[in-house]
Design a protein around this motif. Structure first.
Motif, PDB file in Angstrom:
ATOM      1  N   TYR B  19      30.086  43.209  48.856  1.00 56.30           N
ATOM      2  CA  TYR B  19      31.481  43.203  49.277  1.00 56.30           C
ATOM      3  C   TYR B  19      31.790  44.465  50.076  1.00 56.30           C
ATOM      4  O   TYR B  19      31.681  45.581  49.569  1.00 56.30           O
ATOM      5  CB  TYR B  19      32.390  43.141  48.038  1.00 56.30           C
ATOM      6  N   GLY B  21      34.425  46.820  52.107  1.00 56.82           N
ATOM      7  CA  GLY B  21      35.867  47.097  52.209  1.00 56.82           C
ATOM      8  C   GLY B  21      36.549  46.780  50.896  1.00 56.82           C
ATOM      9  O   GLY B  21      37.555  46.076  50.840  1.00 56.82           O
ATOM     10  N   SER B  23      38.250  48.515  48.892  1.00 51.64           N
ATOM     11  CA  SER B  23      39.531  49.167  48.638  1.00 51.64           C
ATOM     12  C   SER B  23      39.642  49.539  47.157  1.00 51.64           C
ATOM     13  O   SER B  23      38.670  49.987  46.572  1.00 51.64           O
ATOM     14  CB  SER B  23      40.664  48.266  49.114  1.00 51.64           C
ATOM     15  N   THR B  26      41.110  45.004  44.097  1.00 58.30           N
ATOM     16  CA  THR B  26      41.861  43.814  43.695  1.00 58.30           C
ATOM     17  C   THR B  26      41.001  42.554  43.803  1.00 58.30           C
ATOM     18  O   THR B  26      40.801  41.833  42.819  1.00 58.30           O
ATOM     19  CB  THR B  26      43.111  43.650  44.587  1.00 58.30           C
ATOM     20  N   THR B  27      40.480  42.321  45.004  1.00 59.20           N
ATOM     21  CA  THR B  27      39.675  41.114  45.195  1.00 59.20           C
ATOM     22  C   THR B  27      38.361  41.196  44.430  1.00 59.20           C
ATOM     23  O   THR B  27      37.894  40.205  43.855  1.00 59.20           O
ATOM     24  CB  THR B  27      39.395  40.891  46.691  1.00 59.20           C
ATOM     25  N   GLU B  43      32.940  50.842  49.827  1.00 60.18           N
ATOM     26  CA  GLU B  43      34.231  51.307  50.344  1.00 60.18           C
ATOM     27  C   GLU B  43      34.034  52.731  50.829  1.00 60.18           C
ATOM     28  O   GLU B  43      33.354  53.514  50.187  1.00 60.18           O
ATOM     29  CB  GLU B  43      35.280  51.243  49.232  1.00 60.18           C
ATOM     30  N   PHE B  44      34.632  53.078  51.971  1.00 62.96           N
ATOM     31  CA  PHE B  44      34.336  54.431  52.457  1.00 62.96           C
ATOM     32  C   PHE B  44      35.492  55.429  52.348  1.00 62.96           C
ATOM     33  O   PHE B  44      35.320  56.609  52.633  1.00 62.96           O
ATOM     34  CB  PHE B  44      33.722  54.424  53.849  1.00 62.96           C
ATOM     35  N   ALA B  45      36.656  54.974  51.916  1.00 68.16           N
ATOM     36  CA  ALA B  45      37.761  55.929  51.757  1.00 68.16           C
ATOM     37  C   ALA B  45      37.704  56.529  50.344  1.00 68.16           C
ATOM     38  O   ALA B  45      37.814  55.804  49.361  1.00 68.16           O
ATOM     39  CB  ALA B  45      39.087  55.226  51.981  1.00 68.16           C
ATOM     40  N   ALA B  67      30.359  54.438  50.743  1.00 71.31           N
ATOM     41  CA  ALA B  67      29.490  54.503  51.914  1.00 71.31           C
ATOM     42  C   ALA B  67      30.180  53.822  53.079  1.00 71.31           C
ATOM     43  O   ALA B  67      31.143  53.077  52.913  1.00 71.31           O
ATOM     44  CB  ALA B  67      28.155  53.822  51.626  1.00 71.31           C
ATOM     45  N   ASP B  68      29.654  54.085  54.273  1.00 72.10           N
ATOM     46  CA  ASP B  68      30.174  53.488  55.495  1.00 72.10           C
ATOM     47  C   ASP B  68      29.363  52.237  55.811  1.00 72.10           C
ATOM     48  O   ASP B  68      28.148  52.309  55.988  1.00 72.10           O
ATOM     49  CB  ASP B  68      30.053  54.519  56.625  1.00 72.10           C
ATOM     50  N   ALA B  69      30.055  51.093  55.880  1.00 74.44           N
ATOM     51  CA  ALA B  69      29.360  49.827  56.081  1.00 74.44           C
ATOM     52  C   ALA B  69      28.697  49.726  57.453  1.00 74.44           C
ATOM     53  O   ALA B  69      27.901  48.828  57.701  1.00 74.44           O
ATOM     54  CB  ALA B  69      30.337  48.665  55.889  1.00 74.44           C
ATOM     55  N   ASN B  70      28.999  50.654  58.347  1.00 73.71           N
ATOM     56  CA  ASN B  70      28.286  50.701  59.627  1.00 73.71           C
ATOM     57  C   ASN B  70      26.814  51.050  59.444  1.00 73.71           C
ATOM     58  O   ASN B  70      26.021  50.845  60.346  1.00 73.71           O
ATOM     59  CB  ASN B  70      28.912  51.767  60.542  1.00 73.71           C
ATOM     60  N   ASP B  89      35.825  42.480  54.292  1.00 73.96           N
ATOM     61  CA  ASP B  89      37.273  42.622  54.475  1.00 73.96           C
ATOM     62  C   ASP B  89      37.576  44.067  54.846  1.00 73.96           C
ATOM     63  O   ASP B  89      38.121  44.831  54.065  1.00 73.96           O
ATOM     64  CB  ASP B  89      38.006  42.233  53.190  1.00 73.96           C
ATOM     65  N   ILE B  90      37.135  44.443  56.057  1.00 73.32           N
ATOM     66  CA  ILE B  90      37.403  45.808  56.486  1.00 73.32           C
ATOM     67  C   ILE B  90      38.228  45.749  57.758  1.00 73.32           C
ATOM     68  O   ILE B  90      37.780  45.312  58.794  1.00 73.32           O
ATOM     69  CB  ILE B  90      36.114  46.606  56.762  1.00 73.32           C
ATOM     70  N   GLN B  92      38.825  46.723  60.609  1.00 72.15           N
ATOM     71  CA  GLN B  92      38.299  47.584  61.673  1.00 72.15           C
ATOM     72  C   GLN B  92      38.052  46.732  62.920  1.00 72.15           C
ATOM     73  O   GLN B  92      37.734  45.557  62.805  1.00 72.15           O
ATOM     74  CB  GLN B  92      36.962  48.204  61.261  1.00 72.15           C
TER      75      GLN B  92
HETATM   76  C1  LIG Z   1      42.177  45.447  54.145  1.00 72.95           C
HETATM   77  S1  LIG Z   1      41.489  46.678  53.094  1.00 72.95           S
HETATM   78  C2  LIG Z   1      40.580  45.710  51.911  1.00 72.95           C
HETATM   79  C3  LIG Z   1      41.410  45.123  50.807  1.00 72.95           C
HETATM   80  C4  LIG Z   1      40.544  44.562  49.683  1.00 72.95           C
HETATM   81  N1  LIG Z   1      39.481  43.774  50.230  1.00 72.95           N
HETATM   82  C5  LIG Z   1      41.320  43.722  48.686  1.00 72.95           C
HETATM   83  O1  LIG Z   1      41.571  42.556  48.969  1.00 72.95           O
HETATM   84  O2  LIG Z   1      41.654  44.255  47.643  1.00 72.95           O
HETATM   85  C6  LIG Z   1      40.208  47.354  54.118  1.00 72.95           C
HETATM   86  C7  LIG Z   1      39.363  48.420  53.441  1.00 72.95           C
HETATM   87  O3  LIG Z   1      38.174  48.627  54.190  1.00 72.95           O
HETATM   88  C8  LIG Z   1      37.816  49.975  54.157  1.00 72.95           C
HETATM   89  N2  LIG Z   1      36.929  50.268  55.288  1.00 72.95           N
HETATM   90  C9  LIG Z   1      37.261  50.352  56.580  1.00 72.95           C
HETATM   91  N3  LIG Z   1      36.167  50.630  57.332  1.00 72.95           N
HETATM   92  C10 LIG Z   1      35.125  50.720  56.491  1.00 72.95           C
HETATM   93  C11 LIG Z   1      33.726  50.992  56.671  1.00 72.95           C
HETATM   94  N4  LIG Z   1      33.206  51.229  57.880  1.00 72.95           N
HETATM   95  N5  LIG Z   1      32.934  51.016  55.580  1.00 72.95           N
HETATM   96  C12 LIG Z   1      33.459  50.770  54.345  1.00 72.95           C
HETATM   97  N6  LIG Z   1      34.769  50.517  54.120  1.00 72.95           N
HETATM   98  C13 LIG Z   1      35.595  50.481  55.175  1.00 72.95           C
HETATM   99  C14 LIG Z   1      39.155  50.676  54.209  1.00 72.95           C
HETATM  100  O4  LIG Z   1      39.071  51.978  53.683  1.00 72.95           O
HETATM  101  C15 LIG Z   1      40.040  49.764  53.369  1.00 72.95           C
HETATM  102  O5  LIG Z   1      40.100  50.184  52.038  1.00 72.95           O
END
Ligand SMILES: C[S@@+](CC[C@H](N)C(=O)[O-])C[C@H]1O[C@@H](n2cnc3c(N)ncnc32)[C@H](O)[C@@H]1O
Lengths: 429, 171
Positions: B19, B21, B23, B26-27, B43-45, B67-70, B89-90, B92
């Protein structure tokens, strides 16, 4: 021979094309600190004997190693004598990974999916927590710089304020700090109107949103001013100066906002307990959030009063009751005989909040603040009167008195003026 | 509701999920209720990760990874099994590229990609349908088979959920 370096929850495995393990470095028995070194590819892993042994072993075989990560390649580069290829998207790795249980069974390592889940979960949490902490530390540096700049900015604004009042005072001396105490409002008036006979109540109300009565008072003073006249170009120079001050005030506000935002994220508990300004100062004085979290609360209590503390130790007088936590309004406004008690309470709570913030714990700031407020009330009720015995007289301290004298003379020469308006001092010691 | 149903169709109790993103989780928590297998939650934040770790403290099948999903290789060391579903679900602009990279590295042959696209986070200027089409095109070009496109309109026209099957190219 081509060999794959597979990073797994239980450690590093070297396998051949068919998944047969050639060498391995297990991380399951490492201490958390050591494990973190491995997870972060830190150079210090070379201080772990088992890892050195692993490197020595693979140096004998000199495989043509394939690895998934650049970090791994970098780590090995200095010591590994064979070749290394980086191939993050070689599916071979995933093929090996899905057979991990089988591969590990060959070397008798706990390897059911349940066991691997537990280990991987532990590793991931350790790793992620540590990265959260690191990201906090880099914000530390930002905070410390921002707080430093903010303090200087405040000093600049305060001393510019004195100079602006003095300068413009030659034209409109009745616009005193009694009449317009707020320097921002003062600078705005100067910036907008310059010549005092253009100052009209109606404009003041419209432009600066001040009360009509107040505006009329300013207008009256302008009409009846005894100030001298200035030329256009002189007034223009003053206007530019006032603009500079307004810009600085803007900058100050923005920086304050940024510090606020960061501290709300970084230290939600401290932020709730004592606000952004004091939190920032405490981190700055401690050097980092980490240090603040680790020093005892008695040290926090006198943080920023080091000079007074050492003087007290030298002269064997009372040690200071508080350092920068003195800027917390309830201490500042407390009766002098209550301050020591409140300071001690407060620094205890600060210490708890700093620890929880640093170790990424839950949110307890509000609860602690409520407790603290209740206890302060209790102190106020229990000690309404000053203690009967005389406060200890401080032994005369000629040296510091002399120092003050010198400082005063210096300040006098620098400002070359006796016109001191009532600008609040930026720092109280 | 629609999304919950979709998740229930495509994710079952034997799904191992990557999974991206996560966050604050929740999901991820919903999915953790559905499946008995592992969920690798990336999740990277830092701030969100902090909450994710707290929220998933009692969920033994969630592995929280900062970690960064990139750079999917950076979490290889935590993964030890076959991945059935990659859920992305990121919010970006390059989320589709990130999704493709992660599938390429981890998703099993015939595995599912679930991609939540938020048009606004890709491009605020272009028409929504144009954005969706472009992202779908990218996935199809990589040999994915689109199984379903779930639109949330009229509630939220900005969102589209794409379900696609991934095929490993024989090498
Ligand atoms: C729309 S939210 C996700 C909400 C979550 N999926 C939920 O339904 O509870 C997008 C998340 O992706 C993360 N994100 C953005 N770019 C990312 C990356 N390159 N690698 C990992 N996480 C990333 C953001 O920090 C953010 O928390």
């Amino acid at each position: 021979m081509i060999a794959y370096l597979l990073e797994t929850p239980v450690g590093m495995l070297i396998t051949d094309q068919n998944g047969l393990i050639q060498n391995y470095f297990l991380t399951t028995a490492l201490l958390d600190e050591q494990l973190l070194l491995v997870l972060h590819y830190d150079e210090s892993v070379y201080q772990i004997p088992a890892f050195v042994q692993f490197i020595n072993q693979i140096n004998v075989s000199k495989y043509n190693l394939v690895t998934e990560t650049k970090d791994m390649a970098n780590l090995l580069e200095s010591k590994y004598e064979g070749t290394i290829k980086i191939a993050p998207f070689d599916r071979k790795f995933q093929d090996l990974r899905i057979n991990l249980s089988k591969i590990l069974a060959n070397i008798n390592i706990p390897s059911s999916v349940e066991e691997l889940t537990i280990i991987s979960r532990k590793n991931a949490k350790l790793f992620s927590r540590d990265r959260i902490r690191e990201s906090g530390q880099s914000s530390d540096v930002h905070i410390i710089n921002a707080v430093g700049v903010l303090e200087n900015t405040t000093k600049f604004i305060n001393s510019y304020a004195i100079q602006l009042r003095e300068w413009y005072g030659s034209h409109f001396p009745e616009l005193t700090d009694k009449l317009v105490n707020d320097i921002e409002l003062y600078a705005k008036i100067v910036n907008l109107y310059q010549k005092r006979d253009t100052i009209e109540a109606l404009n003041l109300v419209n432009d600066l949103h001040i009360k009509e009565e107040y505006a009329k008072e300013i207008e009256y003073q302008a009409e009846h001013s005894m100030g001298g006249d200035l030329t256009e170009s002189q007034l223009d120079a003053i206007r530019i100066f006032s603009k500079t001050i307004l810009n600085l005030i803007d900058f100050q506000k923005q920086l304050e906002n940024s510090v606020n935002t960061i501290l709300q994220e970084l230290t939600p508990n401290l932020y709730t307990l004592i606000g952004a300004q004091l939190t920032g100062k405490l981190i700055t004085h401690a050097g980092s959030l980490e240090h603040l979290a680790k020093i005892p609360s008695s040290t926090i209590q006198v943080l920023g009063a080091e000079k007074a503390l050492f003087r007290a130790l030298r002269k064997k007088t009372d040690s200071p009751k508080h350092g920068i936590i003195y800027t917390w309004p309830p201490i500042r406004s407390a009766k002098y005989w209550q301050r020591g008690k409140i300071s001690r309470l407060l620094s205890g709570k600060i210490s708890i909040c700093a620890k929880v913030d640093f170790f990424n714990g839950e949110f307890i700031g509000k609860k602690l603040l409520d407790e603290l407020e209740a206890k302060i009330k209790d102190i106020e009720e229990r000690f309404p009167e000053p203690p009967k015995h005389e406060r200890k007289k401080k032994p005369k301290d000629y040296s510091s008195k002399k120092k003050k004298e010198i400082a005063r003379k210096k300040a006098y020469h620098m400002s070359k003026s006796k016109y001191k308006s009532g600008i609040k001092k930026s720092e109280s010691n | 509701m629609i999304l919950n149903n979709a998740r229930n169709i495509y994710i079952n109790y034997t799904s191992t999920v990557l999974y991206l993103g996560a966050s604050s989780g929740t999901t991820v928590s919903h999915i953790s209720d559905i499946t008995t297998k592992t969920i690798y939650a990336v999740e990277f934040a830092p701030r969100s990760m902090r909450e994710l770790i707290q929220n998933c403290n009692d969920r033994n099948n969630v592995i929280p990874i900062l970690a960064d999903a990139n750079y999917p290789e950076q979490y290889a060391k935590f993964i030890f099994e076959e991945i059935d579903v990659v859920y992305v679900d990121i919010a970006q602009p390059n989320l589709t590229e990130i999704a493709i990279l992660n599938c390429k590295k981890y998703l099993k042959d015939g595995g599912l990609l679930i991609l939540a696209i938020k048009a606004k986070s890709i491009d605020v200027a272009l028409p929504i349908q144009t954005i969706f089409n472009a992202e779908i095109q990218k996935i199809e070009n990589k040999g994915f088979e689109i199984l379903e496109k779930i639109s949330l309109s009229p509630y939220s026209r900005d969102h589209l959920m794409i379900i696609a099957r991934f095929y490993l190219k024989p090498t």
